[in-house]
Write an enzyme that holds these catalytic residues in place. Structure first.
Site, short mmCIF file in Angstrom:
data_model
loop_
_atom_site.label_atom_id
_atom_site.label_comp_id
_atom_site.label_asym_id
_atom_site.label_seq_id
_atom_site.Cartn_x
_atom_site.Cartn_y
_atom_site.Cartn_z
CD GLU A 129 -2.44 -1.19 2.75
OE1 GLU A 129 -2.33 -0.22 3.52
OE2 GLU A 129 -3.13 -2.19 3.00
CB CYS A 142 2.35 7.32 3.54
SG CYS A 142 2.60 6.03 4.76
CB CYS A 149 5.77 -5.62 9.28
SG CYS A 149 6.90 -4.80 10.42
CB CYS A 153 3.49 -3.57 16.37
SG CYS A 153 5.19 -2.96 16.28
CB CYS A 156 0.65 -2.90 13.47
SG CYS A 156 1.09 -2.40 11.80
CB CYS A 372 0.59 0.40 8.09
SG CYS A 372 0.86 1.24 9.60
N1 SAH Z 1 7.63 -0.10 11.18
C1 SAH Z 1 7.57 1.33 11.30
C2 SAH Z 1 6.47 1.96 10.46
C3 SAH Z 1 5.10 1.58 10.94
S1 SAH Z 1 3.73 2.54 10.47
C4 SAH Z 1 7.42 1.72 12.73
O1 SAH Z 1 7.25 0.83 13.58
O2 SAH Z 1 7.51 2.90 13.05
C5 SAH Z 1 3.82 4.05 11.31
C6 SAH Z 1 3.20 4.13 12.70
O3 SAH Z 1 1.82 3.74 12.74
C7 SAH Z 1 3.94 3.27 13.71
O4 SAH Z 1 4.17 4.04 14.86
C8 SAH Z 1 2.93 2.17 13.97
O5 SAH Z 1 3.14 1.54 15.20
C9 SAH Z 1 1.62 2.93 13.88
N2 SAH Z 1 0.44 2.07 13.72
C10 SAH Z 1 0.37 0.84 13.19
N3 SAH Z 1 -0.89 0.37 13.24
C11 SAH Z 1 -1.64 1.32 13.81
C12 SAH Z 1 -3.04 1.43 14.16
N4 SAH Z 1 -3.88 0.45 13.90
N5 SAH Z 1 -3.46 2.57 14.74
C13 SAH Z 1 -2.60 3.57 14.99
N6 SAH Z 1 -1.29 3.54 14.69
C14 SAH Z 1 -0.80 2.42 14.13
#
Ligand code: SAH
Length: 388
Positions: A129, A142, A149, A153, A156, A372
């Site tokens: 995406e 973005c 990944c 987390c 996510c 994401c």
């Molecule tokens: N791997 C990278 C990029 C992730 S996306 C990182 O960990 O930073 C960017 C941000 O969005 C990250 O802080 C991630 O934890 C957050 N994120 C992911 N899923 C989310 C969700 N469902 N709601 C809010 N933030 C989210």
């Protein structure tokens, strides 16, 4: 050396001469203009060395590479045929050696706030995406760096099925070019946030050359200071970035103010704890002098309590840093909750009254699954559409 122009309608990613009727396969024979079936190289992966080497091989001057790049980045073209100041024979040769696009658009969504999201299908069928966000004069893209990944987390959508593979430099650049094509000619991409699917620091070898082209005057010409890399915080890779002295803004996803909670929410924390992550971020700050951002997803009743805010103050008070609070964006099937407005206000107030700068991230593109990995999951089985 003259090459045959590709027949129309060939399969993406392979020499279109495969479609010429009645030809027998002859290895590496594109140059002779006959059937070969050899895979095409992704031009966006070949900008630095492959394209100049190819031009040398066919006896053409090096400035032709600059012309091709200009057509790609500034001209926003979709095929070689429209690179009109190149000799016709060269355009044909390029088309039998390189593919310009390796993705198809599997879905294109537009939200009321003008945020647009593309679900791109890669040549191997995987999907990623990328998003275009319009805010005032800003045109922010973005981009993703991996299919899936590995960081795990728990809240996510991107990592729910683990990581499949790294994206190539060309696949990262292609996202930028695809998004640029959504803009009218008089608008340019102004900012990049590397916050799509994947962990950028797990794919630095492919990401950094893509950012070089994105920020080069011969590429997209976006200022390096307008690039943000968001990372879960892998200390070794952070140290490498610090040593190489990049201008990029760094955002570190903290999400919890102590190791017990962070290891629960961000499992990779079990191998490198908070202290290591924050000290590697300090090294990056010492090298490039740009204020750090720490991202903190607020999960209702889990990490949004006053004691968490107070612990966070303890980590950040002495640092040149700001906190970006991200209210959880619900992911279908996951048990987490968006925090209450009161919990967010209380959290902000504790940080601010301790002198920590804080911003609450405004959600963009909610209706189009812009967080994401969400669109990829909700459209796991749709057919690609062709970009007109
Ligand atoms: N791997 C990278 C990029 C992730 S996306 C990182 O960990 O930073 C960017 C941000 O969005 C990250 O802080 C991630 O934890 C957050 N994120 C992911 N899923 C989310 C969700 N469902 N709601 C809010 N933030 C989210």
């Amino acid at each position: 050396m003259q090459r045959r122009a590709p027949a129309l309608g060939g399969p993406p990613g392979a020499c279109d001469n495969t479609r010429l009727p009645g030809r027998a396969p002859v290895e590496d024979s594109c140059r002779l203009g006959v059937y070969c079936g050899k895979p095409l190289k992704h031009l966006l992966d070949q900008l630095g060395t492959g394209l100049p080497a190819f031009l040398r091989e066919v006896g053409l001057p090096a400035y032709r590479a600059r012309q091709v790049r200009h057509w790609l980045f500034a001209g926003r073209v979709s095929d070689f045929a429209t690179m009109t100041d190149l000799p016709a024979a060269l355009r044909e040769s390029l088309a039998t050696e390189f593919s310009l696009w390796t993705t198809e658009i599997a879905a294109h969504r537009q939200a009321n706030d003008d945020t647009e999201k593309l679900l791109l299908q890669l040549a191997d069928g995987n999907r990623i995406e990328c998003v275009l966000i319009r805010e005032g004069e800003r045109r922010t893209c973005c981009v993703s760096t991996q299919v899936g990944c590995a960081m795990g987390c728990v809240f996510c959508a991107s990592g729910l099925e683990g990581v499949v593979r790294n994206l190539s430099t060309g696949e990262i650049l292609e996202q930028l070019l695809r998004l640029q094509q959504l803009l009218p000619q008089d608008e340019r991409l102004s900012h990049i946030v590397v916050m799509g699917m994947g962990e950028p620091l797990a794919n630095l070898d492919n990401l950094l050359p893509a950012l070089e082209w994105a920020t080069s005057p011969e590429g997209l010409g976006i200022s390096g200071r307008r690039v943000t890399i968001s990372t879960v915080g892998l200390p070794a890779a952070l140290k490498r970035l610090a040593t190489e002295k990049h201008p990029y803004h760094l955002a570190v996803s903290l999400h919890a103010p102590n190791d017990v909670l962070r290891s629960q929410l961000v499992p990779v924390n079990r191998s490198a704890g908070l202290a290591d992550v924050v000290s590697a971020a300090d090294e990056y700050f010492a090298a490039n002098g740009r204020r750090l951002t720490f991202e903190y997803v607020l999960l209702g009743n889990l990490n949004d309590q006053p004691e968490h805010a107070k612990q966070l103050v303890g980590i950040l008070r002495q640092r040149t840093a700001m906190v970006n609070l991200i209210p959880y964006n619900p992911v279908a099937g996951l048990p987490y909750q968006t925090p209450s407005g009161r919990a967010v206000d209380r959290f902000v107030e504790i940080l601010q009254s301790a002198g920590v700068e804080v911003q609450v991230r405004v959600r963009k593109g909610d209706q189009i699954d812009a967080a994401c990995g969400q669109l990829r999951r909700s459209l796991a089985t749709t057919e690609p559409v062709t970009l007109s």
